[in-house]
Design a protein around this motif. Structure first.
Motif, mmCIF file in Angstrom:
data_model
loop_
_atom_site.group_PDB
_atom_site.id
_atom_site.type_symbol
_atom_site.label_atom_id
_atom_site.label_comp_id
_atom_site.label_asym_id
_atom_site.label_seq_id
_atom_site.Cartn_x
_atom_site.Cartn_y
_atom_site.Cartn_z
ATOM 1 N N THR A 1 -8.735 -0.325 15.166
ATOM 2 C CA THR A 1 -9.333 -1.539 15.720
ATOM 3 C C THR A 1 -8.556 -2.761 15.258
ATOM 4 O OG1 THR A 1 -10.857 -1.737 13.844
ATOM 5 C CG2 THR A 1 -11.613 -0.495 15.758
ATOM 6 N N ASP A 2 -8.595 -3.808 16.057
ATOM 7 C CA ASP A 2 -7.898 -5.038 15.690
ATOM 8 C C ASP A 2 -8.665 -5.758 14.579
ATOM 9 O OD1 ASP A 2 -5.868 -4.690 17.545
ATOM 10 O OD2 ASP A 2 -7.043 -5.627 19.143
ATOM 11 N N ILE A 3 -7.929 -6.319 13.644
ATOM 12 C CA ILE A 3 -8.533 -7.060 12.543
ATOM 13 C C ILE A 3 -7.755 -8.354 12.360
ATOM 14 C CG2 ILE A 3 -7.132 -5.788 10.850
ATOM 15 C CD1 ILE A 3 -9.422 -6.150 8.847
ATOM 16 N N GLY A 4 -8.432 -9.443 12.161
ATOM 17 C CA GLY A 4 -7.783 -10.736 12.008
ATOM 18 C C GLY A 4 -7.324 -10.994 10.588
ATOM 19 N N ALA A 5 -6.435 -11.963 10.412
ATOM 20 C CA ALA A 5 -5.904 -12.285 9.095
ATOM 21 C C ALA A 5 -7.004 -12.770 8.157
ATOM 22 C CB ALA A 5 -4.803 -13.343 9.217
ATOM 23 N N ALA A 6 -7.945 -13.556 8.683
ATOM 24 C CA ALA A 6 -9.020 -14.070 7.839
ATOM 25 C C ALA A 6 -9.930 -12.938 7.370
ATOM 26 C CB ALA A 6 -9.830 -15.114 8.613
ATOM 27 N N GLU A 7 -10.226 -12.007 8.259
ATOM 28 C CA GLU A 7 -11.082 -10.876 7.905
ATOM 29 C C GLU A 7 -10.403 -9.987 6.867
ATOM 30 O OE1 GLU A 7 -13.247 -7.026 10.065
ATOM 31 O OE2 GLU A 7 -12.157 -8.530 11.265
ATOM 32 N N PHE B 1 1.304 -8.291 0.175
ATOM 33 C CA PHE B 1 1.508 -7.067 0.957
ATOM 34 C C PHE B 1 2.989 -6.862 1.255
ATOM 35 C CE2 PHE B 1 1.113 -3.954 4.252
ATOM 36 C CZ PHE B 1 -0.093 -3.316 3.992
ATOM 37 N N LEU B 2 3.658 -7.928 1.647
ATOM 38 C CA LEU B 2 5.085 -7.846 1.947
ATOM 39 C C LEU B 2 5.872 -7.424 0.716
ATOM 40 C CD1 LEU B 2 7.136 -8.362 4.252
ATOM 41 C CD2 LEU B 2 7.377 -10.685 3.364
ATOM 42 N N SER B 3 5.498 -7.961 -0.435
ATOM 43 C CA SER B 3 6.181 -7.620 -1.678
ATOM 44 C C SER B 3 5.930 -6.170 -2.083
ATOM 45 C CB SER B 3 5.710 -8.555 -2.799
ATOM 46 O OG SER B 3 6.267 -8.176 -4.044
ATOM 47 N N ALA B 4 4.701 -5.705 -1.896
ATOM 48 C CA ALA B 4 4.329 -4.365 -2.344
ATOM 49 C C ALA B 4 4.822 -3.271 -1.406
ATOM 50 C CB ALA B 4 2.811 -4.268 -2.493
ATOM 51 N N TYR B 5 4.766 -3.522 -0.096
ATOM 52 C CA TYR B 5 5.032 -2.448 0.860
ATOM 53 C C TYR B 5 6.212 -2.699 1.793
ATOM 54 C CZ TYR B 5 0.468 -1.093 -0.826
ATOM 55 O OH TYR B 5 -0.574 -0.744 -1.646
ATOM 56 N N GLY B 6 6.866 -3.848 1.643
ATOM 57 C CA GLY B 6 8.091 -4.089 2.393
ATOM 58 C C GLY B 6 7.906 -4.433 3.850
ATOM 59 N N MET B 7 6.686 -4.670 4.295
ATOM 60 C CA MET B 7 6.434 -5.073 5.676
ATOM 61 C C MET B 7 5.143 -5.866 5.743
ATOM 62 S SD MET B 7 5.252 -1.459 7.497
ATOM 63 C CE MET B 7 6.775 -0.612 7.102
ATOM 64 N N ALA B 8 4.983 -6.620 6.817
ATOM 65 C CA ALA B 8 3.777 -7.421 6.994
ATOM 66 C C ALA B 8 2.589 -6.513 7.289
ATOM 67 C CB ALA B 8 3.975 -8.412 8.132
ATOM 68 N N PRO B 9 1.356 -6.975 7.009
ATOM 69 C CA PRO B 9 0.177 -6.159 7.320
ATOM 70 C C PRO B 9 0.113 -5.719 8.776
ATOM 71 C CG PRO B 9 -0.454 -7.979 5.900
ATOM 72 C CD PRO B 9 0.988 -8.211 6.287
ATOM 73 N N SER B 10 0.519 -6.581 9.698
ATOM 74 C CA SER B 10 0.484 -6.207 11.117
ATOM 75 C C SER B 10 1.447 -5.066 11.415
ATOM 76 C CB SER B 10 0.820 -7.418 11.996
ATOM 77 O OG SER B 10 2.106 -7.919 11.691
ATOM 78 N N ASP B 11 2.633 -5.088 10.789
ATOM 79 C CA ASP B 11 3.586 -4.000 10.977
ATOM 80 C C ASP B 11 3.062 -2.708 10.350
ATOM 81 O OD1 ASP B 11 5.544 -5.340 12.431
ATOM 82 O OD2 ASP B 11 6.507 -6.115 10.626
ATOM 83 N N TYR B 12 2.395 -2.836 9.219
ATOM 84 C CA TYR B 12 1.843 -1.652 8.563
ATOM 85 C C TYR B 12 0.734 -1.035 9.415
ATOM 86 C CZ TYR B 12 0.094 1.359 4.808
ATOM 87 O OH TYR B 12 -0.295 2.451 4.061
ATOM 88 N N GLN B 13 -0.108 -1.886 10.001
ATOM 89 C CA GLN B 13 -1.166 -1.388 10.880
ATOM 90 C C GLN B 13 -0.561 -0.618 12.055
ATOM 91 O OE1 GLN B 13 -3.156 -4.130 13.612
ATOM 92 N NE2 GLN B 13 -5.140 -3.391 12.846
ATOM 93 N N ARG B 14 0.493 -1.167 12.648
ATOM 94 C CA ARG B 14 1.154 -0.487 13.758
ATOM 95 C C ARG B 14 1.765 0.826 13.285
ATOM 96 N NH1 ARG B 14 4.931 -3.730 14.501
ATOM 97 N NH2 ARG B 14 3.750 -5.272 15.683
#
Length: 287
Positions: free
Chosen positions: A190-196, A212-225
């Motif tokens: 499901t889609d989730i917003g940055a604020a949520e 998140f970028l520092s820990a996993y090397g990608m943005a949360p949106s890229d990780y979700q995808r």
């Protein structure tokens, strides 16, 4: 084994029905890999040309004869370094199979190896990986491809010098990133917003993004995808259609899934679905 050609670029792909092992042989000139990662250890051997990519915050180039070694969840991208493109072989091996093979070889429980450098120059390892990928792609008899895979795993483990992987301690921003990762893992369909996401992780939107970028090397949106595509691979391997898979994992439509699948894995989801190794070439269970 599936073969696909597009304007001078081509791919061959095969996956085992019994083990977490997949192999690819490809030539790319214009294709650009979007930043992604795999749940597996992923080893690539460049046959011709050169491929440039970023991984762990730095840029690398793999020229002919060199090996790319990605640990599980190592984010990376990739593109041709020159106009003539590059030809390479890739083999993906599940961590559990790595552990079992090393444990069997050493007669004791084994840890998971950690590759410090994403690119290494090692002719012995390159030859072992090339043979293992070729054996799977060409449908070699079970005993032969089982032996070639074991040799490749042992050769790769020796390259690490016994260094093993262990999860990092969660402190400070890393803890924020981990909470955000858990939220995404539980609700990636499901889609989730940055604020949520920020509220659930216990930080500001910017703090969560940066951690998140520092820990996993990608943005949360890229990780979700990424999570959506990993589940898509599992569903496709299980026989679901591309349209069914797209709807189930949260993509807007089939074309959206196909576009991102190609950008991250180099083949279409339809080709991946059809790439199961024929039953007559199945390999027996490792022991």
């Amino acid at each position: 084994m599936q073969r696909e050609r597009t304007q001078g670029e081509w791919t061959r792909y095969r996956r085992s029905p019994d083990h977490p092992v997949e192999a690819m042989h490809a030539h790319f000139e214009r294709h650009v890999y979007h930043r992604h990662s795999h749940e597996t250890y992923s080893f690539g051997v460049t046959d011709e040309g050169a491929q440039s990519f970023t991984c762990r915050g730095a840029g690398y180039t793999s020229a002919a004869g060199m090996v790319m070694a990605f640990n599980p969840d190592d984010p990376h991208d990739g593109h041709a370094s020159g106009g003539t493109g590059f030809t390479y072989r890739m083999i993906h091996i599940g961590p559990g199979l790595i552990r079992d093979t090393l444990g069997d070889a050493f007669g004791r429980p084994a840890g998971l190896p950690l590759f410090r450098d994403p690119v290494v120059s090692d002719p012995v390892l390159a030859r072992a990986l090339r043979q293992a990928a070729r054996a799977l792609l060409d449908g070699a008899e079970p005993l032969r491809w089982e032996e070639s895979l074991a040799r490749a795993v042992l050769s790769a483990a020796r390259r690490t010098g016994g260094v093993t992987w262990s999860p990092p301690r969660l402190t400070g921003s890393r803890d924020v990133a981990e909470r955000a990762r858990r939220v995404l893992a539980e609700s990636y369909r499901t889609d989730i917003g940055a604020a949520e996401l920020a509220a659930a992780a216990g930080g500001s939107r910017f703090a969560v993004y940066r951690a998140f970028l520092s820990a996993y090397g990608m943005a949360p949106s890229d990780y979700q995808r990424q999570l959506r595509m990993r589940e898509a691979r599992r569903l496709l391997a299980g026989g679901r259609t591309v349209a069914e898979t797209a709807a189930e994992v949260g993509f807007a439509d089939q074309s959206h899934l196909t576009r991102w699948f190609v950008r991250c894995f180099g083949i279409t989801p339809g080709r991946y679905r059809a790439a199961l190794i024929p039953a007559k070439a199945k390999s027996p269970t490792f022991s």
